[in-house]
Structure formats: C-alpha cells, structure tokens
Design a protein around this motif. Structure first.
Motif, PDB file in Angstrom:
ATOM      1  N   HIS A   1      47.870  30.577  40.336  1.00  0.00           N
ATOM      2  CA  HIS A   1      46.978  31.671  40.847  1.00  0.00           C
ATOM      3  C   HIS A   1      45.637  31.591  40.178  1.00  0.00           C
ATOM      4  CE1 HIS A   1      50.186  34.484  42.698  1.00  0.00           C
ATOM      5  NE2 HIS A   1      50.330  33.065  42.857  1.00  0.00           N
ATOM      6  N   HIS A   2      44.453  31.572  40.810  1.00  0.00           N
ATOM      7  CA  HIS A   2      42.931  31.839  40.311  1.00  0.00           C
ATOM      8  C   HIS A   2      42.362  33.025  41.258  1.00  0.00           C
ATOM      9  CE1 HIS A   2      43.725  27.487  39.354  1.00  0.00           C
ATOM     10  NE2 HIS A   2      44.525  27.272  40.247  1.00  0.00           N
ATOM     11  N   GLU A   3      41.265  33.310  40.786  1.00  0.00           N
ATOM     12  CA  GLU A   3      40.341  34.154  41.097  1.00  0.00           C
ATOM     13  C   GLU A   3      39.039  33.785  41.001  1.00  0.00           C
ATOM     14  OE1 GLU A   3      40.551  37.953  39.364  1.00  0.00           O
ATOM     15  OE2 GLU A   3      42.793  38.384  40.036  1.00  0.00           O
ATOM     16  N   ILE A   4      38.227  34.021  42.131  1.00  0.00           N
ATOM     17  CA  ILE A   4      36.958  33.665  42.266  1.00  0.00           C
ATOM     18  C   ILE A   4      36.075  34.874  42.500  1.00  0.00           C
ATOM     19  CG2 ILE A   4      37.033  32.571  44.481  1.00  0.00           C
ATOM     20  CD1 ILE A   4      34.992  30.524  43.672  1.00  0.00           C
ATOM     21  N   MET A   5      34.794  35.016  42.056  1.00  0.00           N
ATOM     22  CA  MET A   5      33.869  36.121  42.495  1.00  0.00           C
ATOM     23  C   MET A   5      32.663  35.494  43.245  1.00  0.00           C
ATOM     24  SD  MET A   5      35.111  39.187  41.566  1.00  0.00           S
ATOM     25  CE  MET A   5      33.505  39.966  41.968  1.00  0.00           C
ATOM     26  N   ALA A   6      32.293  36.082  44.472  1.00  0.00           N
ATOM     27  CA  ALA A   6      31.101  35.715  45.136  1.00  0.00           C
ATOM     28  C   ALA A   6      30.571  36.851  45.948  1.00  0.00           C
ATOM     29  CB  ALA A   6      31.666  34.789  46.255  1.00  0.00           C
ATOM     30  N   PRO A   7      29.209  36.857  45.887  1.00  0.00           N
ATOM     31  CA  PRO A   7      28.378  37.991  46.561  1.00  0.00           C
ATOM     32  C   PRO A   7      28.619  37.626  48.172  1.00  0.00           C
ATOM     33  CG  PRO A   7      26.777  36.170  45.747  1.00  0.00           C
ATOM     34  CD  PRO A   7      28.117  35.808  45.308  1.00  0.00           C
ATOM     35  N   ILE A   8      28.830  36.565  48.617  1.00  0.00           N
ATOM     36  CA  ILE A   8      29.010  36.380  49.931  1.00  0.00           C
ATOM     37  C   ILE A   8      30.267  35.590  50.380  1.00  0.00           C
ATOM     38  CG2 ILE A   8      28.206  35.324  52.226  1.00  0.00           C
ATOM     39  CD1 ILE A   8      26.253  37.117  50.982  1.00  0.00           C
ATOM     40  N   VAL A   9      31.082  36.291  51.225  1.00  0.00           N
ATOM     41  CA  VAL A   9      32.319  35.780  51.661  1.00  0.00           C
ATOM     42  C   VAL A   9      32.385  35.596  53.301  1.00  0.00           C
ATOM     43  CG1 VAL A   9      34.828  35.905  51.910  1.00  0.00           C
ATOM     44  CG2 VAL A   9      33.780  36.428  49.716  1.00  0.00           C
ATOM     45  N   ILE A  10      32.849  34.566  53.828  1.00  0.00           N
ATOM     46  CA  ILE A  10      32.919  34.701  55.073  1.00  0.00           C
ATOM     47  C   ILE A  10      34.313  33.807  55.362  1.00  0.00           C
ATOM     48  CG2 ILE A  10      32.192  33.288  57.320  1.00  0.00           C
ATOM     49  CD1 ILE A  10      29.522  32.509  56.013  1.00  0.00           C
ATOM     50  N   ASN A  11      35.109  34.903  56.098  1.00  0.00           N
ATOM     51  CA  ASN A  11      36.387  34.905  56.290  1.00  0.00           C
ATOM     52  C   ASN A  11      36.651  34.217  57.696  1.00  0.00           C
ATOM     53  OD1 ASN A  11      39.330  35.249  57.285  1.00  0.00           O
ATOM     54  ND2 ASN A  11      39.180  37.068  55.725  1.00  0.00           N
TER      55      ASN A  11
END
Length: 525
Positions: free
Chosen positions: A252-262
């Motif tokens: 399992h990993h986590e990533i932070m981002a100001p912009i996400v496009i689902n």
C-alpha cells in the motif's frame, strides 16, 4: 444578471453581446467557483495571449473574446468578488451545457461544440506560466480514453509532473480489449484531438485504439509511464488530496497531490436487475457472458443449430446479432432471442419518441439533438441488423422480469407486462446491459453518488467534484478534484468520446486555475 441563470452560462451563450455586463459576469463566474481575489490578481499579471486563450478559447470557446486578452487583463486587475450564486444543481448545469445549443459561429471550438458533445479539442497554443507547470503535481486515476486525453492535454499546456495510475498498467482502457477492437465503432461524426483525427463511423473499433495511441505518443512531451496500481481510496481536500493505492506486489502507498482527475472508465457490468426497467432474481455470477464478443467462423460454428439468448437490446447485443446474421447468410444456422423492456410501439418506430404508460421512450439515439447514449440506429448496418431481428420475430418485447430454469435444457422465463409467461431454451446466455463503476467504490474515492445503479456522481459544470451539492461558493467543492468520463446528472454523453472532448476544455481550465491557487499558497508557506 439574468434571473436563475449561472453567469458562466450567460457568458458562454452571449459572449459577443454582453457589453458593459462583461466584468460583472466574469467576476460572478469566478466567485461561483470560489476563485480568490489573489488568484484574479495573479491572472492579471499574465500575458494577454495567455488570458485570451484561457478564457476566450478554452473556457468560453469564443474566438472574439480570445483576441481580447488586454481587456481581460484590465478587468481581472480590479474585479471585486461578489457573493457566489451558482449552486451546482442539475438545472443549472443543464443550462450551462445548453448554452452552446443555438451557437451559429462555425469557427474555433464553438464550431465543433454542441449540447453535451464536441467533435474536436485544440489548445490553440495555450501554455501555462512555467512556475505553475513545474510546481503542480497532477494525479490521474485511470489511463483509458478519458485519462489519456486529460494527460495529453495537460502535458501539452506545460504541466510536467503528471502521474498516471491504472489497474492494467497500460493506456487505452477498455479499447485494448479484442471485443471492441474487432467490433464496429459508432462515433456519429469525425473526432479530432489537436492534429489527430478519427473518421466518423462506420469503421472498425481498432481505429479508436490507433487514434488514442497517436495521441498518447504526441508530438512533444512524452506521456509518463503508467504506474500499474489499484486505487483504493481518495481523501479529497482543498487543493490537497490523498490517494491511497496498492501496487502489483500488494503493498500500500499514499501520494499527495493538489490536483486529481478521476478517470476510472466504464467500470464493471451493471447489476442484472434494474427496478422500473427489467428485473431478475438471477444472481450476477449466473447471468452468463457480460461483455460482447467477436466470433471467428470457427467459434460461430460451435453455435450451429443452437440458440443464443441476449438480455437487453443494446449496441453490444446488436454487434453480436450482426455477426450471427452474417454467419447465417453464409451457411450456418444460429438461432437467437433478445429480451427487452421496450414496448412494441418503440420497436415499430425506433427513431421517434413514443409514450408508454406516461413515459417517453425512444430506441435510437439522436445525433442531431446530441442524444448519443442509445442504440446507434443512425448507422445503416445497425439499423439493418435491428430491423431484421425485429421483423423475423427474434425480439421479445415488454419484458418486465426474467429468470432462469436449469433442467435437462436450460431456459429463460420471461414475464411480460400483461402477465404472459414465455420460456426460451438456450445454450449460451449474454447479459449485455451496460457498465458503470460500483457505487461503493465511487464513495471510497470521495465522490457523492446521486445514482447508485448507474454510478453517477455530483459534479459542477466543469466536472469539479462536489462535496456539498446545493451550496453556493467554495464550500460546495473539493477544489482541485475533477472527474472525466464518469456519469453525472446533467450530461448523458459524458461517458462517450464526444462527451470527453466536450468536457476536456472545462477540466483543463479548471486545473489551470486551481494550480495557480496552489502556487500562491505554496509561496505563502
């Protein structure tokens, strides 16, 4: 202001005739999305070409406003932010999408933009300020058609930190599957992304994959390597979102981002039982084959003298029926039946809207009205296959419920509206009723689901995700979190290629504005 009409709809509709109201409408449009005064001032310091292209070409699809970059600079420099009014309701979003309906300008993006669908996308030389492109990390969930188009569009305008996550680890999504590549495509008009064109149907499905691959390769920035990962959850925030995913080794990993496009894509086969349409007590794992197939003659020969049963009169069903009819004309005898909820009057006049028990029903799609998510009866080969199936008695209409009986001979039991029960022996069962992401998965992605069966979610007109539908201003949103290619409540074409091209400019513009917000916040820290 026009009463109860969002400012952005007025701007898109009346871009050439807004006169002294322009600055007020521009301020209202930005306030409705919660864009801050600081961001407006930052915009005012950009070049007139950038502003003209962003607002004129991309947001408003307006050639006349595109040339007015200096006017935009002056306006943005002193705009005062009014109270937000737009609440992201279905009614408002329908008004925004319908603002193109009576467009008569055959130039720029306006010439290829209609209600809920478009025939082209071009950035027209748009390029974000270098610091914005370098600073902003963008995570795209899904590398199918929607994710690929979004990635290419954002790379081409200058974003360099784009991360693509996809469960398959490759671009193209469902278009990589043999059953689509070998089948017919159904786009009713030509599609173009920058210089890459896909001709109108008829034609083979593999042309779509070739088109997508050309777009992926591009002519400048290389598309990032797709990370093979299964996204487990999205914890959205305000221009700061946490994405939790699992890699191929199960870590399992986590990533932070100001912009996400689902851009999850088509999802999974829908539940076989749909209340109000056609229900069943058959469990999903017993409903046979759920994706259309393209048979070779050797595969078709296995069904000679046998019966194939189809549940739903869909484009997928007719794609297979075309094959059966072809093989029957060349010496095989494959029987088939199609169970559908459509009444006889809709089958008799598939191109017209008919009333049935107080409900409007139309079997064929209507490209002239941009209602594209129905049977592609405007294509001659589809219409011919349907008419042959109808006129030879292979379609069973008015079915409200179906079930299966397993004995020496498997058979389907169809109950029609008038209570008549019919039994149909079969050797193979296809349940081809459509596809959508599961509602529970969408909720794990931080999305508000408004139609659990179809997997539709609450979005603004630019596909930014709504946190609190029906609220005015920034509190309504998860700023910086967008969807592309996922159903909403106001545009039925959203999951189709013309729908993706229609929404893409809005998403690109939204990403640019939110990325500027993120840069300004980063500089303050």
């Amino acid at each position: 202001m026009n009463e109860n009409i969002p400012a952005v709809a007025i701007l898109k509709r009346d871009h050439a005739h807004i006169g002294p109201l322009f600055e007020h409408l521009l301020a209202q449009m930005l306030a409705d999305k919660g864009i801050s005064t600081a961001t407006m001032r930052y915009l005012a310091h950009q070049s007139s070409h950038f502003l003209g292209t962003l607002f004129g070409h991309v947001i408003l699809r307006s050639p006349s406003l595109q040339a007015q970059g200096q006017l935009l600079r002056q306006s943005l420099a002193h705009l005062s932010v009014p109270q937000p009014e737009y609440q992201g309701t279905r009614r408002e979003n329908i008004q925004v999408d319908a603002s193109w309906e009576n467009n008569r300008e055959a130039c720029g993006l306006r010439g290829v933009t209609w209600r809920g669908a478009a025939g082209a996308y071009t950035r027209a030389g748009l390029r974000v300020p270098a610091q914005v492109g370098l600073t902003t990390r963008i995570v795209i969930i899904g590398a199918g058609a929607a994710g690929l188009l979004a990635a290419r569009a954002l790379l081409d305008v200058g974003f360099v930190n784009v991360v693509l996550l996809d469960q398959s680890g490759q671009c193209g999504g469902v278009w990589n599957q043999d059953f689509l590549r070998g089948a017919s495509r159904a786009n009713p008009f030509p599609l173009r992304f920058e210089e890459y064109q896909l001709d109108a149907a008829p034609g083979a499905g593999h042309a779509v994959m070739e088109w997508l691959h050309m777009i992926a390769r591009g002519s400048s920035e290389k598309l990032p390597t797709v990370i093979k990962a299964r996204v487990l959850a999205v914890q959205p925030g305000d221009v700061g979102h946490r994405i939790c995913y699992e890699d191929v080794a199960g870590r399992h990993h986590e990533i932070m981002a100001p912009i996400v496009i689902n851009a999850l894509g088509v999802g999974e086969p829908l539940s076989p039982s749909r209340p109000g349409v056609m229900t069943t007590d058959v469990a999903p794992h017993e409903t046979g084959i759920r994706w259309q197939q393209v048979w070779t003659r050797e595969q078709a020969r296995r069904y000679h003298g046998r019966t194939v049963l189809f549940v739903s009169l869909s484009n997928s069903t007719l794609e297979m029926v075309k094959l059966i009819q072809h093989f029957n004309r060349t010496g095989l005898h494959i029987d088939y039946r199609i169970l559908t909820h459509y009444p006889d009057e809709a089958l008799a006049e598939p191109g017209r809207v008919v009333m049935h028990h107080g409900h409007k029903m139309r079997l064929y799609r209507s490209p002239e009205k941009m209602q594209l998510l129905r049977l592609a009866g405007d294509l001659p080969e589809v219409a011919a296959a349907f008419e042959e199936a109808r006129d030879t008695g292979h379609i069973v209409s008015h079915v409200m419920h179906w079930s299966l009986e397993h004995g020496e001979q498997r058979q389907a039991v169809a109950i029609q509206e008038d209570g008549v029960v019919q039994r149909f022996p079969y050797e193979e069962l296809y349940t081809l009723i459509g596809y959508a992401p599961k509602a529970d998965m969408l909720r794990e992605m931080g999305l508000s689901v408004n139609h659990p069966y179809l997997g539709a979610v609450d979005l603004d007109y630019d596909s930014e995700v709504q946190r609190a539908p029906g609220v005015a201003g920034r509190a309504r949103l998860y700023p910086g979190y967008f969807c592309l290619g996922i159903r909403n409540a106001f545009n039925m074409n959203e999951v189709l290629l013309p729908g993706l091209l229609f929404r893409l400019p809005d998403v690109v513009a939204g990403v640019i504005l939110r990325s500027m917000e993120y840069l300004l916040r980063s500089q303050q820290c």
